[in-house]
Design a protein around this motif. Structure first.
Motif, PDB file in Angstrom:
ATOM      1  N   GLY A   1       6.251   2.913 -10.326  1.00 18.65           N
ATOM      2  CA  GLY A   1       6.893   4.224 -10.354  1.00 18.65           C
ATOM      3  C   GLY A   1       6.223   5.269  -9.490  1.00 18.65           C
ATOM      4  N   VAL A   2       5.222   4.877  -8.689  1.00 17.97           N
ATOM      5  CA  VAL A   2       4.518   5.820  -7.848  1.00 17.97           C
ATOM      6  C   VAL A   2       5.062   5.710  -6.430  1.00 17.97           C
ATOM      7  N   ALA A   3       5.573   6.811  -5.919  1.00 17.94           N
ATOM      8  CA  ALA A   3       6.106   6.826  -4.554  1.00 17.94           C
ATOM      9  C   ALA A   3       4.985   7.163  -3.576  1.00 17.94           C
ATOM     10  N   MET A   4       5.209   6.874  -2.326  1.00 20.32           N
ATOM     11  CA  MET A   4       4.245   7.190  -1.282  1.00 20.32           C
ATOM     12  C   MET A   4       4.138   8.715  -1.153  1.00 20.32           C
ATOM     13  N   PRO A   5       2.912   9.264  -1.202  1.00 17.88           N
ATOM     14  CA  PRO A   5       2.793  10.721  -1.103  1.00 17.88           C
ATOM     15  C   PRO A   5       3.148  11.220   0.298  1.00 17.88           C
ATOM     16  N   ARG A   6       3.714  12.425   0.336  1.00 20.88           N
ATOM     17  CA  ARG A   6       4.071  13.041   1.617  1.00 20.88           C
ATOM     18  C   ARG A   6       2.859  13.739   2.210  1.00 20.88           C
ATOM     19  N   LEU A   7       2.727  13.683   3.510  1.00 23.53           N
ATOM     20  CA  LEU A   7       1.632  14.367   4.177  1.00 23.53           C
ATOM     21  C   LEU A   7       1.969  15.822   4.462  1.00 23.53           C
ATOM     22  N   LEU A   8       3.238  16.128   4.626  1.00 26.38           N
ATOM     23  CA  LEU A   8       3.683  17.493   4.898  1.00 26.38           C
ATOM     24  C   LEU A   8       4.718  17.898   3.854  1.00 26.38           C
TER      25      LEU A   8
END
Length: 126
Positions: free
Chosen positions: A88-95
């Motif tokens: 359930g963890v999505a890839m974090p956004r850098l911006l």
């Protein structure tokens, strides 16, 4: 104390009910309602500290704060591990995702946190 009630008991906002930790684990009961959680937390945390006639040192308060920090760390680690296992963890956004003026102004909600952190750290580590 209000944040503890929100996390443990959940809250209803705009017609949407958000489950708290206890309600998610044990279901809806009278003892995991907001009022009961705040009462139990108040009696379990503040009543023992209020029983002392005079607090000569802050060792009890410090021990309590460390214990609560450890409990918070265990709960947070457990939730994180379960989310990683379930995928359930999505890839974090850098911006940040800025789509309109409202989302742009939402970027500034962190300013009071940063100002408080700067002031506290500057005064402590001068």
């Amino acid at each position: 104390m209000i944040i503890i009630g929100d996390v443990l008991a959940g809250k209803t906002e705009d017609g949407t009910h958000h489950f708290g930790v206890l309600e998610g684990w044990f279901g809806h009961h009278w003892w995991n309602g907001r009022a009961a959680i705040l009462l139990i937390t108040t009696l379990g945390v503040f009543a023992p500290l209020a029983c002392f006639k005079r607090i000569d040192s802050l060792k009890f308060t410090s021990a309590l704060s460390v214990a609560l920090a450890v409990v918070f760390l265990i709960i947070t680690a457990g939730i994180s591990i379960m989310m990683l296992i379930s995928g359930g963890v999505a890839m974090p956004r850098l911006l940040p995702d800025v789509t309109d003026l409202t989302s742009f102004w939402n970027l500034f909600t962190v300013v009071p946190v940063l100002v408080t952190a700067f002031i506290c750290h500057y005064n402590i580590h001068s």
